[in-house]
Design a protein around this motif. Structure first.
Motif: not given
Ligand code: NDP
Length: 380
Positions: A109-116
């Motif tokens: 799920t690491f790439d979802q860090i873009a939205d954090n």
């Protein structure tokens, strides 16, 4: 180079990315915005803004025994996220550091860090061969990056990382903590200001007996190589900053006593670096000895010794036998604060990706020298 792209980094996390997308400006163009608006981006600009949020990727020894505790002492940054493949660690450290579930990721799920928007910097603390993938994924997510040493497993990997971070307008830094230790800073100062004249010789050693034969540090696919990759890079770094010069050639020798344990990686390597002024350095790095020192000789009756030199604490420097006498510092806290400050202020990082690249050029040449039976090999 980083300076211009970092100039837009005052827009934290996802807001910065949205900004770039919505205005359809290139990163280079975005860097000009402060100039267009005639607004210099200085520290004052960030006065009152919250510290940068750091996410640690890979919750192993260095991340959780050194970096997470150090992040409790930082001023310009704080621990804001965790990335791990081990559910128990996510649970345990999430609770311990009060990190909310939305800020805890797996590698999937690491790439979802873009939205954090809580996370501004991703700190990659994974086995060496995984640095490149996570540096690139973090930069594509619009996050500034710190990677642990060695930056990559060869110079080509480092060049790719530098290029992709530049393309994404993010800062790339290496975990070179010793740049923030005052004893090492004094060595750097002496190379620049020459109180005893030119450097004439450097001796640098870093070795420790490695334990568990099953650990990733002994697997080439994860570590890249042995002692050279893990601790030899400190000797290369030190020789470079103690002289203030870039080495032009290397001669290296390898010794092995345990062919099972060190079947895939080097056990003991000695190497000599030649610098343009004629100064040479001599180094030993080994997984089968104890040594931890940096010695520098200067032309005009001066010597400096740091011993221990490369540990997290207890660093002891002396000049002509007289203790430097600096108070101990938390190297990791200072390192992460300095990187955050350079991002906030849009200034050059002293531990930029370029530093990691220059070291890996030396490492590439070192292995070429070993492969050729110890021939003098040019670095380039
Ligand atoms: P550890 O083995 O203690 O931790 C590495 C972590 O990476 C693991 O705990 C695991 O975390 C994660 N990981 C993901 N995939 C793998 C895999 N295939 N094999 C092993 N671990 C995996 O290593 P260190 O913390 O000692 O070293 C990590 C990095 O930090 C290295 O690059 C090293 O060179 C550097 N380092 C730097 C130091 C410094 O002083 N600057 C000091 C020590 C290390 P999880 O379970 O959370 O997924």
């Amino acid at each position: 180079m980083q300076k211009s792209t970092d100039s837009i980094s005052h827009l934290p996390g996802s807001s910065r990315r949205t900004f770039l997308k919505s205005t359809s400006v290139s990163v280079a163009g975005a860097a000009l915005l402060p100039l267009l608006f005639q607004v210099p981006l200085t520290a004052a600009h960030h006065a009152g803004t919250k510290p940068m949020g750091i996410a640690l990727v890979g919750l192993g020894n260095y991340a959780m025994k050194q970096l997470a505790p150090a992040l409790q002492q930082t001023k310009n940054c704080k621990l804001a996220g965790l990335v791990s493949g081990t559910p128990e660690k996510k649970e345990k450290y999430g609770k311990q550091y009060s990190i909310s579930d939305e800020n805890i990721y797996s590698y999937e799920t690491f790439d979802q860090i873009a939205d954090n928007k809580d996370i501004d910097i991703v700190y990659v603390v994974l086995p060496n061969s995984m640095h490149k993938e996570y540096v690139i994924r973090a930069s594509k997510a619009g996050k500034h990056v710190i990677s642990e040493k060695p930056l990559g497993i060869n110079a080509a990997e480092c060049e790719d990382m530098i290029r992709v971070c530049k393309e994404n307008g993010v800062s790339l830094n290496v975990g070179y903590r010793l740049h923030f230790d005052p004893n090492h800073q004094e060595i750097i100062r002496m190379a620049k200001e020459k109180p005893f004249g030119d450097v004439t010789y450097v001796h640098s050693e870093f070795s420790f007996p490695i334990g568990d034969p099953t650990q990733w540090r002994l697997r080439k696919a994860l570590a890249g190589g042995g002692a050279v990759y893990d601790i030899g890079v400190y000797c290369i770094q030190a020789a470079r900053y103690a002289t203030g010069e870039e080495p032009i050639a290397i001669t290296a020798q390898e010794y092995k006593t345990d062919f099972d344990k060190f079947a895939e990686v080097d056990e003991t390597v000695t190497f000599q670096l030649e610098f343009p002024s004629g100064v040479i350095s001599n180094s030993t790095t080994s997984y089968n000895a104890r040594a931890n020192r940096l010695f520098v000789s200067y032309r005009n009756r001066g010597t400096a010794l740091i011993e221990p030199a490369y540990s997290y604490g207890g660093i002891k420097g002396s000049v002509n036998g007289k203790l430097m006498g600096y108070e101990p510092v938390n190297q990791q806290a200072k390192h992460m604060d300095a990187v955050s400050k350079s991002i906030l202020e849009g200034t050059d990082s002293t531990v930029s990706g370029q530093e990691g690249l220059l070291d890996m050029k030396v490492v590439d040449a070192l292995y070429k020298s070993l492969a050729s039976g110890g021939a003098r090999t040019e670095i380039g």
